[in-house]
Design an enzyme around this catalytic site. Structure first.
Site, PDB file in Angstrom:
ATOM      1  N   CYS A   7      -3.046  12.231   0.967  1.00 44.90           N
ATOM      2  CA  CYS A   7      -4.090  11.969   1.953  1.00 44.90           C
ATOM      3  C   CYS A   7      -3.868  10.537   2.420  1.00 44.90           C
ATOM      4  O   CYS A   7      -3.013   9.841   1.880  1.00 44.90           O
ATOM      5  CB  CYS A   7      -5.464  12.152   1.310  1.00 44.90           C
ATOM      6  SG  CYS A   7      -6.805  12.382   2.490  1.00 44.90           S
ATOM      7  N   THR A   8      -4.628  10.094   3.378  1.00 44.82           N
ATOM      8  CA  THR A   8      -4.454   8.726   3.845  1.00 44.82           C
ATOM      9  C   THR A   8      -4.897   7.732   2.773  1.00 44.82           C
ATOM     10  O   THR A   8      -4.126   6.917   2.304  1.00 44.82           O
ATOM     11  CB  THR A   8      -5.196   8.489   5.170  1.00 44.82           C
ATOM     12  OG1 THR A   8      -4.720   9.424   6.135  1.00 44.82           O
ATOM     13  CG2 THR A   8      -4.959   7.080   5.680  1.00 44.82           C
ATOM     14  N   GLY A   9      -6.170   7.814   2.358  1.00 44.69           N
ATOM     15  CA  GLY A   9      -6.715   6.833   1.423  1.00 44.69           C
ATOM     16  C   GLY A   9      -6.616   7.199  -0.042  1.00 44.69           C
ATOM     17  O   GLY A   9      -6.810   6.342  -0.895  1.00 44.69           O
ATOM     18  N   ASN A  10      -6.353   8.453  -0.353  1.00 48.93           N
ATOM     19  CA  ASN A  10      -6.276   8.932  -1.741  1.00 48.93           C
ATOM     20  C   ASN A  10      -7.539   8.555  -2.519  1.00 48.93           C
ATOM     21  O   ASN A  10      -7.491   8.115  -3.652  1.00 48.93           O
ATOM     22  CB  ASN A  10      -5.018   8.407  -2.438  1.00 48.93           C
ATOM     23  CG  ASN A  10      -4.800   9.015  -3.830  1.00 48.93           C
ATOM     24  OD1 ASN A  10      -4.504   8.302  -4.778  1.00 48.93           O
ATOM     25  ND2 ASN A  10      -4.944  10.312  -3.959  1.00 48.93           N
ATOM     26  N   SER A  11      -8.684   8.749  -1.867  1.00 51.03           N
ATOM     27  CA  SER A  11      -9.940   8.416  -2.529  1.00 51.03           C
ATOM     28  C   SER A  11     -10.905   9.590  -2.579  1.00 51.03           C
ATOM     29  O   SER A  11     -11.852   9.567  -3.344  1.00 51.03           O
ATOM     30  CB  SER A  11     -10.627   7.247  -1.813  1.00 51.03           C
ATOM     31  OG  SER A  11     -11.019   7.631  -0.512  1.00 51.03           O
ATOM     32  N   CYS A  12     -10.635  10.644  -1.806  1.00 55.59           N
ATOM     33  CA  CYS A  12     -11.621  11.711  -1.685  1.00 55.59           C
ATOM     34  C   CYS A  12     -10.978  13.106  -1.728  1.00 55.59           C
ATOM     35  O   CYS A  12     -10.924  13.735  -2.775  1.00 55.59           O
ATOM     36  CB  CYS A  12     -12.400  11.500  -0.381  1.00 55.59           C
ATOM     37  SG  CYS A  12     -13.804  12.575  -0.170  1.00 55.59           S
ATOM     38  N   ARG A  13     -10.477  13.599  -0.595  1.00 55.66           N
ATOM     39  CA  ARG A  13      -9.976  14.973  -0.513  1.00 55.66           C
ATOM     40  C   ARG A  13      -8.785  15.230  -1.424  1.00 55.66           C
ATOM     41  O   ARG A  13      -8.747  16.242  -2.134  1.00 55.66           O
ATOM     42  CB  ARG A  13      -9.604  15.313   0.942  1.00 55.66           C
ATOM     43  CG  ARG A  13     -10.820  15.349   1.842  1.00 55.66           C
ATOM     44  CD  ARG A  13     -10.444  15.355   3.294  1.00 55.66           C
ATOM     45  NE  ARG A  13      -9.983  14.009   3.659  1.00 55.66           N
ATOM     46  CZ  ARG A  13      -9.577  13.672   4.857  1.00 55.66           C
ATOM     47  NH1 ARG A  13      -9.533  14.571   5.827  1.00 55.66           N
ATOM     48  NH2 ARG A  13      -9.197  12.437   5.124  1.00 55.66           N
ATOM     49  N   SER A  14      -7.822  14.337  -1.438  1.00 57.66           N
ATOM     50  CA  SER A  14      -6.658  14.537  -2.302  1.00 57.66           C
ATOM     51  C   SER A  14      -7.056  14.485  -3.775  1.00 57.66           C
ATOM     52  O   SER A  14      -6.502  15.199  -4.603  1.00 57.66           O
ATOM     53  CB  SER A  14      -5.571  13.504  -1.999  1.00 57.66           C
ATOM     54  OG  SER A  14      -6.086  12.189  -2.091  1.00 57.66           O
ATOM     55  N   SER A  32      -1.663  12.749  -7.090  1.00 58.84           N
ATOM     56  CA  SER A  32      -2.149  12.552  -5.728  1.00 58.84           C
ATOM     57  C   SER A  32      -1.888  11.108  -5.336  1.00 58.84           C
ATOM     58  O   SER A  32      -1.833  10.221  -6.189  1.00 58.84           O
ATOM     59  CB  SER A  32      -3.637  12.901  -5.608  1.00 58.84           C
ATOM     60  OG  SER A  32      -4.420  12.102  -6.460  1.00 58.84           O
ATOM     61  N   THR A  60      -6.742   7.548 -10.439  1.00 60.45           N
ATOM     62  CA  THR A  60      -6.487   6.291  -9.740  1.00 60.45           C
ATOM     63  C   THR A  60      -6.031   6.592  -8.318  1.00 60.45           C
ATOM     64  O   THR A  60      -5.444   7.631  -8.050  1.00 60.45           O
ATOM     65  CB  THR A  60      -5.414   5.455 -10.464  1.00 60.45           C
ATOM     66  OG1 THR A  60      -4.210   6.232 -10.572  1.00 60.45           O
ATOM     67  CG2 THR A  60      -5.881   5.032 -11.845  1.00 60.45           C
ATOM     68  N   ASP A  62      -3.513   5.859  -5.743  1.00 59.50           N
ATOM     69  CA  ASP A  62      -2.160   5.308  -5.770  1.00 59.50           C
ATOM     70  C   ASP A  62      -1.453   5.449  -4.428  1.00 59.50           C
ATOM     71  O   ASP A  62      -1.722   6.365  -3.664  1.00 59.50           O
ATOM     72  CB  ASP A  62      -1.325   6.037  -6.830  1.00 59.50           C
ATOM     73  CG  ASP A  62      -1.920   5.931  -8.218  1.00 59.50           C
ATOM     74  OD1 ASP A  62      -2.412   4.834  -8.570  1.00 59.50           O
ATOM     75  OD2 ASP A  62      -1.914   6.933  -8.955  1.00 59.50           O
ATOM     76  N   CYS A  79      -4.895  15.860   4.951  1.00 55.72           N
ATOM     77  CA  CYS A  79      -5.541  15.285   6.133  1.00 55.72           C
ATOM     78  C   CYS A  79      -4.485  15.084   7.205  1.00 55.72           C
ATOM     79  O   CYS A  79      -3.304  14.947   6.908  1.00 55.72           O
ATOM     80  CB  CYS A  79      -6.263  13.981   5.805  1.00 55.72           C
ATOM     81  SG  CYS A  79      -5.207  12.570   5.486  1.00 55.72           S
ATOM     82  N   CYS A  86       3.447  11.265   6.789  1.00 55.90           N
ATOM     83  CA  CYS A  86       4.134  11.610   5.542  1.00 55.90           C
ATOM     84  C   CYS A  86       5.550  11.050   5.567  1.00 55.90           C
ATOM     85  O   CYS A  86       6.336  11.337   6.473  1.00 55.90           O
ATOM     86  CB  CYS A  86       4.167  13.112   5.361  1.00 55.90           C
ATOM     87  SG  CYS A  86       4.816  13.607   3.750  1.00 55.90           S
ATOM     88  N   ASP A 103     -13.110  15.159   6.584  1.00 59.55           N
ATOM     89  CA  ASP A 103     -13.319  14.038   5.679  1.00 59.55           C
ATOM     90  C   ASP A 103     -14.816  13.821   5.477  1.00 59.55           C
ATOM     91  O   ASP A 103     -15.496  13.315   6.374  1.00 59.55           O
ATOM     92  CB  ASP A 103     -12.672  12.771   6.237  1.00 59.55           C
ATOM     93  CG  ASP A 103     -12.699  11.615   5.257  1.00 59.55           C
ATOM     94  OD1 ASP A 103     -13.395  11.707   4.218  1.00 59.55           O
ATOM     95  OD2 ASP A 103     -12.017  10.608   5.527  1.00 59.55           O
TER      96      ASP A 103
END
Length: 151
Positions: A7-14, A32, A60, A62, A79, A86, A103
């Site tokens: 994902c872009t931010g690797n904070s939510c969906r991923s 992720s 985490t 990453d 996303c 990618c 998102d």
């Protein structure tokens, strides 16, 4: 089986997809990462996953750079931004897939509405990744028939 979810931010969906896929099968190596990793998890995602009994609070956030040289059976973007950004993997990637989701961290409105958006997206991620798991991963584990084919 090695799966990388981007994902872009690797904070939510991923992170939610990572949690679900790992819960379906502990034998899968799931990681992720983000093309622009936020460095922290979204509290709404952690809460939504805890509601269904999956603790991602230890995950985490990453950077995808950590994984570029590794071998992956699947690299899955969740996303549009990550799908477009990618990077080229120098390691072996058997299949690259895109399974996109809204998102929920961009939801605006009342707290109950925002929480409902996290739940909605969480449930979509669970359903789509379970479908992926059954159609792609479990089918590879099925034994061949005695005739040597896959009847």
């Amino acid at each position: 089986m090695n799966v990388l979810i981007l994902c872009t931010g690797n904070s939510c969906r991923s992170q939610m997809a990572h949690g679900f896929l790992q819960s379906f099968d502990k034998n899968i190596i799931v990681r992720s990462a983000g093309t622009q990793a936020a460095g922290k998890l979204n509290a709404g995602a952690v809460k939504a996953m805890a509601e269904v009994g999956i603790d991602i609070s230890h995950h985490t956030s990453d950077s995808v750079d950590m994984y570029l040289g590794e071998e992956w059976d699947y690299v899955i973007t969740v996303c549009g931004g990550a799908n477009e950004a990618c990077p080229m993997f120098t390691g072996k990637v058997a299949q690259r897939l895109h399974i996109g989701f809204d998102d929920p961290s961009h939801a605006e409105g009342t707290l109950p509405f925002i929480e409902s958006e996290f739940r909605r997206v969480r449930d979509e991620i669970k359903n789509r990744f379970y479908e992926f798991y059954i159609k792609e991963i479990k089918k590879q584990e099925l034994p061949k028939c005695s005739c040597g084919g896959s009847c």
